[in-house]
Design a protein around this motif. Sequence first.
Motif, PDB file in Angstrom:
ATOM      1  N   ALA A 110      -6.176   0.962  -8.063  1.00  0.00           N
ATOM      2  CA  ALA A 110      -5.923   1.711  -6.728  1.00  0.00           C
ATOM      3  C   ALA A 110      -6.981   1.177  -5.548  1.00  0.00           C
ATOM      4  O   ALA A 110      -8.056   0.978  -6.041  1.00  0.00           O
ATOM      5  CB  ALA A 110      -6.049   3.227  -7.106  1.00  0.00           C
ATOM      6  N   VAL A 111      -6.459   0.658  -4.562  1.00  0.00           N
ATOM      7  CA  VAL A 111      -7.314   0.218  -3.653  1.00  0.00           C
ATOM      8  C   VAL A 111      -7.319   1.113  -2.293  1.00  0.00           C
ATOM      9  O   VAL A 111      -6.355   1.871  -1.901  1.00  0.00           O
ATOM     10  CB  VAL A 111      -7.072  -1.210  -3.140  1.00  0.00           C
ATOM     11  CG1 VAL A 111      -7.368  -2.046  -4.564  1.00  0.00           C
ATOM     12  CG2 VAL A 111      -5.527  -1.500  -2.919  1.00  0.00           C
ATOM     13  N   SER A 112      -8.209   0.858  -1.301  1.00  0.00           N
ATOM     14  CA  SER A 112      -8.211   1.490   0.050  1.00  0.00           C
ATOM     15  C   SER A 112      -7.062   1.494   1.004  1.00  0.00           C
ATOM     16  O   SER A 112      -6.942   0.030   0.997  1.00  0.00           O
ATOM     17  CB  SER A 112      -9.593   1.332   0.462  1.00  0.00           C
ATOM     18  OG  SER A 112      -9.594   1.662   1.740  1.00  0.00           O
TER      19      SER A 112
ATOM     20  N   GLY B 134      -2.282   6.477  -5.432  1.00  0.00           N
ATOM     21  CA  GLY B 134      -3.470   6.237  -5.591  1.00  0.00           C
ATOM     22  C   GLY B 134      -3.853   7.624  -5.622  1.00  0.00           C
ATOM     23  O   GLY B 134      -3.383   8.553  -6.468  1.00  0.00           O
ATOM     24  N   ASP B 135      -5.060   8.098  -4.980  1.00  0.00           N
ATOM     25  CA  ASP B 135      -5.443   9.534  -4.835  1.00  0.00           C
ATOM     26  C   ASP B 135      -4.614  10.252  -3.774  1.00  0.00           C
ATOM     27  O   ASP B 135      -5.034  11.697  -3.743  1.00  0.00           O
ATOM     28  CB  ASP B 135      -6.902   9.490  -4.440  1.00  0.00           C
ATOM     29  CG  ASP B 135      -7.136   8.910  -3.114  1.00  0.00           C
ATOM     30  OD1 ASP B 135      -6.246   8.745  -2.343  1.00  0.00           O
ATOM     31  OD2 ASP B 135      -8.431   8.940  -2.611  1.00  0.00           O
ATOM     32  N   GLY B 136      -3.436   9.724  -3.444  1.00  0.00           N
ATOM     33  CA  GLY B 136      -2.653  10.668  -2.690  1.00  0.00           C
ATOM     34  C   GLY B 136      -3.056  10.693  -1.131  1.00  0.00           C
ATOM     35  O   GLY B 136      -2.200  11.155  -0.258  1.00  0.00           O
ATOM     36  N   SER B 137      -4.272  10.230  -0.689  1.00  0.00           N
ATOM     37  CA  SER B 137      -4.757  10.341   0.672  1.00  0.00           C
ATOM     38  C   SER B 137      -5.239   8.863   1.295  1.00  0.00           C
ATOM     39  O   SER B 137      -4.741   8.231   2.089  1.00  0.00           O
ATOM     40  CB  SER B 137      -5.701  11.346   0.764  1.00  0.00           C
ATOM     41  OG  SER B 137      -6.585  11.287   0.113  1.00  0.00           O
TER      42      SER B 137
ATOM     43  N   ALA C 203       2.794  -2.941   4.015  1.00  0.00           N
ATOM     44  CA  ALA C 203       3.901  -3.629   3.739  1.00  0.00           C
ATOM     45  C   ALA C 203       4.494  -3.097   2.226  1.00  0.00           C
ATOM     46  O   ALA C 203       5.632  -2.845   2.126  1.00  0.00           O
ATOM     47  CB  ALA C 203       3.423  -5.205   3.259  1.00  0.00           C
ATOM     48  N   ILE C 204       3.665  -2.605   1.424  1.00  0.00           N
ATOM     49  CA  ILE C 204       4.298  -2.024   0.128  1.00  0.00           C
ATOM     50  C   ILE C 204       3.961  -0.265  -0.174  1.00  0.00           C
ATOM     51  O   ILE C 204       4.677  -0.038  -0.772  1.00  0.00           O
ATOM     52  CB  ILE C 204       3.558  -2.723  -1.071  1.00  0.00           C
ATOM     53  CG1 ILE C 204       1.990  -2.220  -1.137  1.00  0.00           C
ATOM     54  CG2 ILE C 204       3.660  -4.164  -0.957  1.00  0.00           C
ATOM     55  CD1 ILE C 204       1.568  -2.832  -2.284  1.00  0.00           C
ATOM     56  N   GLY C 205       3.301   0.153   0.724  1.00  0.00           N
ATOM     57  CA  GLY C 205       3.155   1.670   0.696  1.00  0.00           C
ATOM     58  C   GLY C 205       2.853   2.206  -0.714  1.00  0.00           C
ATOM     59  O   GLY C 205       1.874   1.495  -1.317  1.00  0.00           O
ATOM     60  N   THR C 206       3.406   3.079  -1.188  1.00  0.00           N
ATOM     61  CA  THR C 206       3.155   3.951  -2.265  1.00  0.00           C
ATOM     62  C   THR C 206       4.127   3.568  -3.468  1.00  0.00           C
ATOM     63  O   THR C 206       4.369   4.265  -4.337  1.00  0.00           O
ATOM     64  CB  THR C 206       2.925   5.292  -2.107  1.00  0.00           C
ATOM     65  OG1 THR C 206       4.249   5.928  -1.565  1.00  0.00           O
ATOM     66  CG2 THR C 206       1.844   5.504  -1.262  1.00  0.00           C
TER      67      THR C 206
END
Length: 384
Positions: A259-261, A279-282, A271-274
């Motif tokens: 998970a990165v910022s 990640g942490d959702g936010s 480019a890739i979103g989620t």
Amino acid sequence: MQDVMQPINTPDKLFQDGNPNTGALGTIVTATWLNAVQGGVQSIQAELVSLLASLGINPDAGKNTQVLDAVRRIAWGGATRPTTLAGYGITDAANKADLQALSTKKNPVFEDRVTVPEGTVKAPGITFALDGSGDTGFWHISDGFIGIACNGVEAARFGPDGMILPSVPLGTSNAQPASNATLQAAIAALVGSVPATLNTLAKLGDAVNDDPNFATTMANALAGKATKAEAAAAAPPGLIGFFAGPTAPAGWLRANGTAVSRTTYPALFAAIGTIYGAGDGSSTFNLPDLRGEFVRGWDDGARGVELGRALGSNQLDTVGPHDHTVKRLPDGGTLAIPGTGGTSWSYAGSVSSTNQLPLITGANTGIGSETRPRNIALLACIKI
């Protein structure tokens, strides 16, 4: 004074003699034209008489220089040529005393050049008011060369090639200007004496191969190189690459599911979103995890190979339907193997999956625990 006399009334405005042989008539002078000529001459004479009278000159038929005398008196202010400015009526010109008085002014203004004595190194032609000995200033050495004297000693000189410094220490009485060759040799020796680690000038010269047109050479060399925008477009964010080293190169991250910022890597997030995790959702999002995985091209529905398959989704391993042929060696005859339900397998026959004797392929036989092709392990990374 009358207006300018009108020309004679002929086609070419000239007088003609006429020709009795051809019958051509000569120019007929009218009384009107002759009266005009007479009036014009009289007007000019009246003007000249008035000019002479204004200067106190009485017309004299025996003289033909009275008009010239009148012009000279007008120009010179008298009958003879003046020898002073005042004789010409100029009373506000600066005299010699006025010019000498300018030397005491701080900012005199001259409309022409000021000429001073050439001087010598001991007595310069231009000195300074507070120099008691008068041996510090500028003097003219020769055509094209001006020297600077300090206390009667040459400190430097200026010539067509620029400033030339003395070749002996300043302050000595026999200071002589160094030639350009001497200065160049001294500079070369100075550059050569600098330690290699500090010899920037020599390094720069070697780097550009002493190219006098280095700027043009570099511009031509860079003309065929990709710009930063072009390079970025060639490797856009989200591109997957495999590297032979153990660490990700600059501009890339390991594709390990971390998970990165979202704010640190905004272009990659755009480019890739989620797709590979929120990640942490936010504030973070997940990278794809390609560790130990084979990559399969995504069927977006156009070919129908994997209908409904989502981009970035994972699959477990599986073995598809296939046949095994069993032979009896060495003669290749019928091979009977007990099956279930009282049946048997025979050479060149087929047994369905519902009536078979299990054949185990795997760890129990020492072959392996997975199905895979030949492969090489490389570091999977993603462009940020």
